[in-house]
Write a protein that holds these residues in place. Sequence first.
Motif, PDB file in Angstrom:
ATOM      1  N   VAL A  58       3.031   2.846  -7.215  1.00 17.91           N
ATOM      2  CA  VAL A  58       2.346   1.583  -7.526  1.00 17.91           C
ATOM      3  C   VAL A  58       2.602   0.547  -6.446  1.00 17.91           C
ATOM      4  O   VAL A  58       1.665  -0.128  -5.980  1.00 17.91           O
ATOM      5  CB  VAL A  58       2.793   1.061  -8.913  1.00 17.91           C
ATOM      6  N   ALA A  62      -0.375  -0.871  -4.092  1.00 12.31           N
ATOM      7  CA  ALA A  62      -0.723  -2.293  -4.174  1.00 12.31           C
ATOM      8  C   ALA A  62      -0.648  -2.961  -2.795  1.00 12.31           C
ATOM      9  O   ALA A  62      -1.542  -3.722  -2.422  1.00 12.31           O
ATOM     10  CB  ALA A  62       0.199  -3.004  -5.164  1.00 12.31           C
ATOM     11  N   ALA A  65      -3.533  -1.378  -0.529  1.00 11.46           N
ATOM     12  CA  ALA A  65      -4.870  -1.831  -0.913  1.00 11.46           C
ATOM     13  C   ALA A  65      -5.055  -3.325  -0.658  1.00 11.46           C
ATOM     14  O   ALA A  65      -6.137  -3.751  -0.231  1.00 11.46           O
ATOM     15  CB  ALA A  65      -5.128  -1.515  -2.379  1.00 11.46           C
ATOM     16  N   PHE A  91      -5.505  -9.677  -4.841  1.00  8.12           N
ATOM     17  CA  PHE A  91      -5.897  -8.331  -5.236  1.00  8.12           C
ATOM     18  C   PHE A  91      -4.680  -7.405  -5.300  1.00  8.12           C
ATOM     19  O   PHE A  91      -4.495  -6.674  -6.276  1.00  8.12           O
ATOM     20  CB  PHE A  91      -6.935  -7.781  -4.257  1.00  8.12           C
ATOM     21  N   GLY A  92      -3.844  -7.444  -4.267  1.00  6.98           N
ATOM     22  CA  GLY A  92      -2.641  -6.616  -4.254  1.00  6.98           C
ATOM     23  C   GLY A  92      -1.699  -6.964  -5.402  1.00  6.98           C
ATOM     24  O   GLY A  92      -1.121  -6.073  -6.039  1.00  6.98           O
ATOM     25  N   LEU A  95      -3.087  -5.543  -8.661  1.00  9.05           N
ATOM     26  CA  LEU A  95      -2.808  -4.103  -8.744  1.00  9.05           C
ATOM     27  C   LEU A  95      -1.341  -3.844  -9.077  1.00  9.05           C
ATOM     28  O   LEU A  95      -1.022  -2.946  -9.863  1.00  9.05           O
ATOM     29  CB  LEU A  95      -3.157  -3.412  -7.428  1.00  9.05           C
ATOM     30  N   LEU A  98      -0.729  -4.688 -12.858  1.00  8.07           N
ATOM     31  CA  LEU A  98      -1.326  -3.667 -13.726  1.00  8.07           C
ATOM     32  C   LEU A  98      -0.596  -2.333 -13.604  1.00  8.07           C
ATOM     33  O   LEU A  98      -0.348  -1.651 -14.608  1.00  8.07           O
ATOM     34  CB  LEU A  98      -2.804  -3.491 -13.381  1.00  8.07           C
ATOM     35  N   GLY A  99      -0.228  -1.960 -12.388  1.00  4.89           N
ATOM     36  CA  GLY A  99       0.474  -0.696 -12.180  1.00  4.89           C
ATOM     37  C   GLY A  99       1.858  -0.685 -12.799  1.00  4.89           C
ATOM     38  O   GLY A  99       2.257   0.298 -13.431  1.00  4.89           O
TER      39      GLY A  99
END
Length: 111
Positions: A58, A62, A65, A91-92, A95, A98-99
Amino acid sequence: MDLRLFMLQRLTAAVLGPLVLVHLGLILHAVRGGLTAQEILARTQDNAWWMAFYGLFVVAAAVHAGIGVRNVLLEWLRLPRRLGDALGLLFGAALLVLGVRAVVAVGGAWA
């Protein structure tokens, strides 16, 4: 700054490569073995090794991405640098949150 981000993205790519292969191998093993979601969770819950594995997955995904999205926003959409930086970071971070929530939820008693 761009050189550091370039190197960090390449480092996370190197980390993600083997992790993705193991993850895909596990999926194939589970599907071929006919395991149900409940059986998979029973094997992963309370297992610190799997939490560490997917936690690293994760974090690497993250970071990788977030940098990639930043680069796309700057290079393709020609957004101002500060806006591209902020959106890539956002955005990172999304992620990552959420991860981590998914890893903790699957972790069972570790949650």
